[in-house]
Design an enzyme around this catalytic site. Sequence first.
Site, PDB file in Angstrom:
ATOM      1  N   HIS A  89       0.817  -1.217   0.000  1.00 39.32           N
ATOM      2  CA  HIS A  89       0.000   0.000   0.000  1.00 39.32           C
ATOM      3  C   HIS A  89       0.849   1.266   0.000  1.00 39.32           C
ATOM      4  O   HIS A  89       0.382   2.340   0.368  1.00 39.32           O
ATOM      5  CB  HIS A  89      -1.012  -0.031   1.148  1.00 39.32           C
ATOM      6  CG  HIS A  89      -2.221  -0.832   0.788  1.00 39.32           C
ATOM      7  ND1 HIS A  89      -2.114  -2.134   0.381  1.00 39.32           N
ATOM      8  CD2 HIS A  89      -3.534  -0.531   0.725  1.00 39.32           C
ATOM      9  CE1 HIS A  89      -3.326  -2.597   0.096  1.00 39.32           C
ATOM     10  NE2 HIS A  89      -4.210  -1.641   0.296  1.00 39.32           N
ATOM     11  N   ASP A 151      -6.052   4.543  10.097  1.00 38.98           N
ATOM     12  CA  ASP A 151      -7.471   4.671   9.724  1.00 38.98           C
ATOM     13  C   ASP A 151      -7.957   3.458   8.942  1.00 38.98           C
ATOM     14  O   ASP A 151      -9.110   3.060   9.033  1.00 38.98           O
ATOM     15  CB  ASP A 151      -7.679   5.903   8.833  1.00 38.98           C
ATOM     16  CG  ASP A 151      -7.418   7.184   9.579  1.00 38.98           C
ATOM     17  OD1 ASP A 151      -7.340   7.148  10.818  1.00 38.98           O
ATOM     18  OD2 ASP A 151      -7.287   8.230   8.915  1.00 38.98           O
ATOM     19  N   GLU A 265      -9.628  13.344  15.262  1.00 40.32           N
ATOM     20  CA  GLU A 265      -9.050  13.629  13.943  1.00 40.32           C
ATOM     21  C   GLU A 265      -9.751  14.863  13.381  1.00 40.32           C
ATOM     22  O   GLU A 265     -10.683  15.395  13.988  1.00 40.32           O
ATOM     23  CB  GLU A 265      -9.235  12.449  12.977  1.00 40.32           C
ATOM     24  CG  GLU A 265      -8.307  11.289  13.251  1.00 40.32           C
ATOM     25  CD  GLU A 265      -8.082  10.390  12.029  1.00 40.32           C
ATOM     26  OE1 GLU A 265      -8.582  10.716  10.923  1.00 40.32           O
ATOM     27  OE2 GLU A 265      -7.411   9.353  12.197  1.00 40.32           O
TER      28      GLU A 265
HETATM   29  P1  FAD Z   1       4.244  -1.921   2.028  1.00 33.56           P
HETATM   30  O1  FAD Z   1       3.732  -0.830   1.174  1.00 33.56           O
HETATM   31  O2  FAD Z   1       4.183  -3.281   1.487  1.00 33.56           O
HETATM   32  O3  FAD Z   1       5.734  -1.591   2.506  1.00 33.56           O
HETATM   33  C1  FAD Z   1       6.073  -0.303   2.952  1.00 33.56           C
HETATM   34  C2  FAD Z   1       7.541  -0.267   3.410  1.00 33.56           C
HETATM   35  O4  FAD Z   1       7.678  -1.084   4.554  1.00 33.56           O
HETATM   36  C3  FAD Z   1       8.517  -0.792   2.371  1.00 33.56           C
HETATM   37  O5  FAD Z   1       9.713  -0.092   2.468  1.00 33.56           O
HETATM   38  C4  FAD Z   1       8.698  -2.221   2.797  1.00 33.56           C
HETATM   39  O6  FAD Z   1       9.930  -2.750   2.363  1.00 33.56           O
HETATM   40  C5  FAD Z   1       8.639  -2.102   4.311  1.00 33.56           C
HETATM   41  N1  FAD Z   1       8.140  -3.312   4.957  1.00 33.56           N
HETATM   42  C6  FAD Z   1       7.012  -4.004   4.687  1.00 33.56           C
HETATM   43  N2  FAD Z   1       6.896  -5.048   5.532  1.00 33.56           N
HETATM   44  C7  FAD Z   1       7.975  -5.006   6.341  1.00 33.56           C
HETATM   45  C8  FAD Z   1       8.432  -5.814   7.417  1.00 33.56           C
HETATM   46  N3  FAD Z   1       7.758  -6.877   7.835  1.00 33.56           N
HETATM   47  N4  FAD Z   1       9.588  -5.471   8.025  1.00 33.56           N
HETATM   48  C9  FAD Z   1      10.294  -4.386   7.632  1.00 33.56           C
HETATM   49  N5  FAD Z   1       9.913  -3.592   6.612  1.00 33.56           N
HETATM   50  C10 FAD Z   1       8.764  -3.902   5.981  1.00 33.56           C
HETATM   51  N6  FAD Z   1      -0.715   5.235   7.384  1.00 33.56           N
HETATM   52  C11 FAD Z   1      -0.908   5.735   8.608  1.00 33.56           C
HETATM   53  O7  FAD Z   1       0.042   5.931   9.376  1.00 33.56           O
HETATM   54  N7  FAD Z   1      -2.164   6.053   9.034  1.00 33.56           N
HETATM   55  C12 FAD Z   1      -3.261   5.835   8.272  1.00 33.56           C
HETATM   56  O8  FAD Z   1      -4.376   6.118   8.701  1.00 33.56           O
HETATM   57  C13 FAD Z   1      -3.077   5.297   6.973  1.00 33.56           C
HETATM   58  N8  FAD Z   1      -4.128   5.054   6.168  1.00 33.56           N
HETATM   59  C14 FAD Z   1      -3.931   4.532   4.927  1.00 33.56           C
HETATM   60  C15 FAD Z   1      -5.041   4.273   4.110  1.00 33.56           C
HETATM   61  C16 FAD Z   1      -4.865   3.724   2.851  1.00 33.56           C
HETATM   62  C17 FAD Z   1      -6.078   3.444   1.995  1.00 33.56           C
HETATM   63  C18 FAD Z   1      -3.553   3.444   2.392  1.00 33.56           C
HETATM   64  C19 FAD Z   1      -3.356   2.872   1.015  1.00 33.56           C
HETATM   65  C20 FAD Z   1      -2.455   3.705   3.166  1.00 33.56           C
HETATM   66  C21 FAD Z   1      -2.630   4.257   4.456  1.00 33.56           C
HETATM   67  N9  FAD Z   1      -1.549   4.527   5.295  1.00 33.56           N
HETATM   68  C22 FAD Z   1      -1.759   5.030   6.559  1.00 33.56           C
HETATM   69  C23 FAD Z   1      -0.185   4.346   4.802  1.00 33.56           C
HETATM   70  C24 FAD Z   1       0.402   3.011   5.212  1.00 33.56           C
HETATM   71  O9  FAD Z   1       0.702   3.029   6.585  1.00 33.56           O
HETATM   72  C25 FAD Z   1       1.719   2.746   4.484  1.00 33.56           C
HETATM   73  O10 FAD Z   1       1.525   2.832   3.102  1.00 33.56           O
HETATM   74  C26 FAD Z   1       2.247   1.365   4.853  1.00 33.56           C
HETATM   75  O11 FAD Z   1       3.563   1.222   4.400  1.00 33.56           O
HETATM   76  C27 FAD Z   1       1.434   0.334   4.169  1.00 33.56           C
HETATM   77  O12 FAD Z   1       1.673  -0.923   4.728  1.00 33.56           O
HETATM   78  P2  FAD Z   1       1.953  -2.158   3.791  1.00 33.56           P
HETATM   79  O13 FAD Z   1       1.834  -3.308   4.686  1.00 33.56           O
HETATM   80  O14 FAD Z   1       1.113  -2.144   2.578  1.00 33.56           O
HETATM   81  O15 FAD Z   1       3.485  -1.846   3.440  1.00 33.56           O
END
Ligand code: FAD
Length: 521
Positions: A89, A151, A265
């Site tokens: 994400h 969120d 918020e």
């Molecule tokens: P990825 O996008 O898969 O990875 C993100 C980063 O983390 C990369 O650098 C990856 O290499 C690293 N990573 C992934 N897994 C691990 C692991 N196990 N160990 C070490 N590194 C790792 N953020 C907020 O803070 N608050 C919110 O309310 C919020 N709302 C959101 C709503 C939506 C619809 C979306 C799309 C995003 C939102 N986000 C929010 C952002 C979100 O926190 C970040 O995009 C987060 O990185 C997404 O998590 P993911 O698991 O998809 O990570």
Amino acid sequence: MIACAEHFLPGNDAEPKPDDDVVSSLSKTLGVQAITTDDLGIASKDFGGLKFVKPLALVRPYTTDDVARVVRAAGRSPTLTVAARGNGHSINGQAMAEHGLVLDMRSMNELVQLVRINGAPYVDVSGGALWEDVLKRCVSEFGLAPRSWTDYLSLTVGGTLSYAGVSGQAFRYGPQTSNVTELEVVTGKGETIVCSKTQSPELFFAVLGDLGQFGIITRARIVLQEAPHTVRWIRVVYSEFEEFSSDAEWLVRREEGESCFDYVEGFVFVNSDDPSNGWPTLPLDPQQVFDPIHIPPSAGPVLYCLELALHYRHSDNPSRVDAVVDGLLGRLRFIKGLKFQVDMGYTEFLLRVKRDEEHAKINGVWDAPHPWLNLFVSKSNISEFDSEVFKKILKDGVHGPILVYPLLRNKWDSRQSVVVPESDIFYIVALLRFSPAPPKGPSPQLLVEQNRQILQLCLAKAFDFKLYFPHYHSRQDWINHFGNHQWSRFVERKTAFDPMAILAPGQKIFSRVPQPYSFTQ
Ligand code: FAD
């Protein structure tokens, strides 16, 4: 101990390369399952839809040992990198690895285990677990829940801990990184280390908010509290930014023990009947109507909404809940007549954005590009940010939420790797753009350019601000982002925990170092 490596097949003219040999030997060591071609694509794209990068292979680790073996194998090659992918994400390819190995962390064996230490409850979860699954399991099996959320919960534990993890509870409990007491991490040296504030604390603090640079989180221990049953969810509207922000700050500064909401918020919306940016986005229930008659004639192009929630239990007397809510709302200066509220289950409240996701998928805007911008802006600059950005550049909205709400710096631990502005209070500003893809909507490049214009303005006015989910192209920009002192610490941590820069290449902070490193087998 079984993992599956899905190899991106080279074209007919491609000669086998040394890295291909690494993948094939990795496949043998890990025990490869069938290579399917169906879902290879998840490793080369993300939610942002702005970047498409082809990795060498997608690896599905099931255990921490699998993760460690992949990192060690990458270390034996002169060029291979490893990106842990949570739920992808990210917006700008941060979980991608060009010609490297992408680890699908969601494939790791599921772990949700209650732990009690001196009577206090914690849950041990896999780094690849989705927060929504952690919520459902903790509430249904233990009647408990984590304290600090995002969120939207279809994000992984490791993915949010590598940034911060912020939502309306962070004013009280800090970001998610402040609500973890122990981690199991595979470092860039391929070592598996359990760390906490007292055990390998250098690694523990380094990894929290590290943009994935120092280790792959394979397990996290998260603080739990008793789960409430019900939530009163409230929205109140303001026409003046100063009144909105001073009320929001008054709420988040309430001391422990003083009555306060459990979630605070805020957001900006357009002062018009535009269905995706304006008044119709406010009501919480189809029965409720936003009546613009209440808006004072002095109101500008945008209005502000404080979004609040109070937790309660079935055993709480309804009149006590009303009294607490009325007592707090009575102190606020919102426009009378523009208040919306509903009561709903706690889990339903925390999963509220899931319903938006379903609508967005139906409308085709979930899969369109998302040029989002997330910032932390100091309290001292937020009023000018409002006049210059909300009221001018974004006066027509972003076809999605524009979040703006205050956070307290003393809830953020400066030993962690995340960087925030200097001031005691800073605001998170999130432009969550959901425009339809062209030709129905604007080109993503135009919106990226608007983000750049906002950043230029912040720089030109010397605002105290930081990018949340930073994305930069040059080393100097990264140094500026961290500031000299924190940059030195970040580099020292990289040297200590990932000296060959194998991890999280998609962040584009460090380049892979080719010299061999002596890995233990
Ligand atoms: P990825 O996008 O898969 O990875 C993100 C980063 O983390 C990369 O650098 C990856 O290499 C690293 N990573 C992934 N897994 C691990 C692991 N196990 N160990 C070490 N590194 C790792 N953020 C907020 O803070 N608050 C919110 O309310 C919020 N709302 C959101 C709503 C939506 C619809 C979306 C799309 C995003 C939102 N986000 C929010 C952002 C979100 O926190 C970040 O995009 C987060 O990185 C997404 O998590 P993911 O698991 O998809 O990570």
